[in-house]
Design an enzyme around this catalytic site. Structure first.
Site: not given
Ligand code: PRP
Ligand code: URA
Length: 209
Positions: A200, A203, A108, A104
């Site tokens: 996160d 991470d 935004t 995401r």
């Molecule tokens: C995190 C998580 C979900 C998303 C959730 O991924 O693993 O995919 O955020 O958020 P949302 O419901 O608001 O869409 P991230 O975008 O951090 O990507 P990553 O797993 O590659 O770090």
């Molecule tokens: N994605 C994450 O990894 N953590 C949150 O709390 C929300 C979105």
């Protein structure tokens, strides 16, 4: 809440507490997510259909149950979905796997898709979409739209933590798709993070911050 199952097994709740703790190491976080995945998978597969097959034990022939139909597909939303996927495959090693690359946009909160690979015959299989976090639900919904475009019809969603706002938005965008979660937290903050949450997930899983 309709179509939402909170997997409140004591082991899930215990392990989730350890994952939330900010000082938990990357190695422990990864291991705990893998372990919780087993328990979430147990719940999301609870009603799978069985059929009898004829076998012979060392003592006698018998009709014994096996899973009916094609193997399910586990669809992991990258990156953090892979942390759940590992544990799910421990329990169902013959499952097929789809990878949906989505992150995401930090400003935004819109989903950006960068990869998609799935079995061709999604229409004939149960598709279980996995991502530890359901925050705004933008990522989950985008992944499910893509899987539907490729034929998926029988879909379930599994996460570790959900925000109430995310559940509401998910159900408006994807009515009828059941959600299985380890917990429903309090709220989403202004940056789209689940509170109290665990930070996160990607991470923490991969040690990138
Ligand atoms: C995190 C998580 C979900 C998303 C959730 O991924 O693993 O995919 O955020 O958020 P949302 O419901 O608001 O869409 P991230 O975008 O951090 O990507 P990553 O797993 O590659 O770090
Ligand atoms: N994605 C994450 O990894 N953590 C949150 O709390 C929300 C979105």
């Amino acid at each position: 809440m309709q179509d939402v199952t909170v997997v409140d097994h004591p082991l899930v709740q215990h392990k989730l507490t350890l994952m939330r703790e900010k000082n938990t190491s990357t190695a422990s976080f990864r291991q705990l997510l893998r372990e919780i995945a087993l328990l979430l998978t147990y719940e999301v597969t609870r009603d799978l259909q069985l059929t009898n097959t004829r076998i012979e034990t060392p003592l006698a022939p018998m009709d014994s149950p096996i899973l009916e139909g094609k193997k399910p597909v586990f669809a992991s939303i990258l990156r953090a979905g892979n942390g759940l996927l590992e544990g799910m495959l421990d329990l169902v090693p013959s499952a097929r796997v789809a990878h949906v690359g989505i992150y995401r946009d930090p400003e935004t909160l819109e989903p950006i898709e960068y990869y998609f690979k799935a079995p061709d015959d999604l229409a004939d299989r149960l598709v279980i979409v996995v991502d530890p976090m359901l925050a705004t639900a933008n990522s989950a919904s985008a992944a499910i739209e893509k899987l539907k475009e490729r034929g998926a019809r029988d879909i379930r969603f599994v996460c570790l933590l959900a925000a109430p706002e995310g559940i509401e938005r998910f159900q408006r965008a994807q009515p009828g798709i059941p959600i299985y979660t380890g917990a429903i937290d309090e709220y989403l903050n202004d940056h789209g993070y689940i509170v109290p949450g665990l930070g996160d997930a990607g991470d923490r899983l991969y040690g990138t911050k």
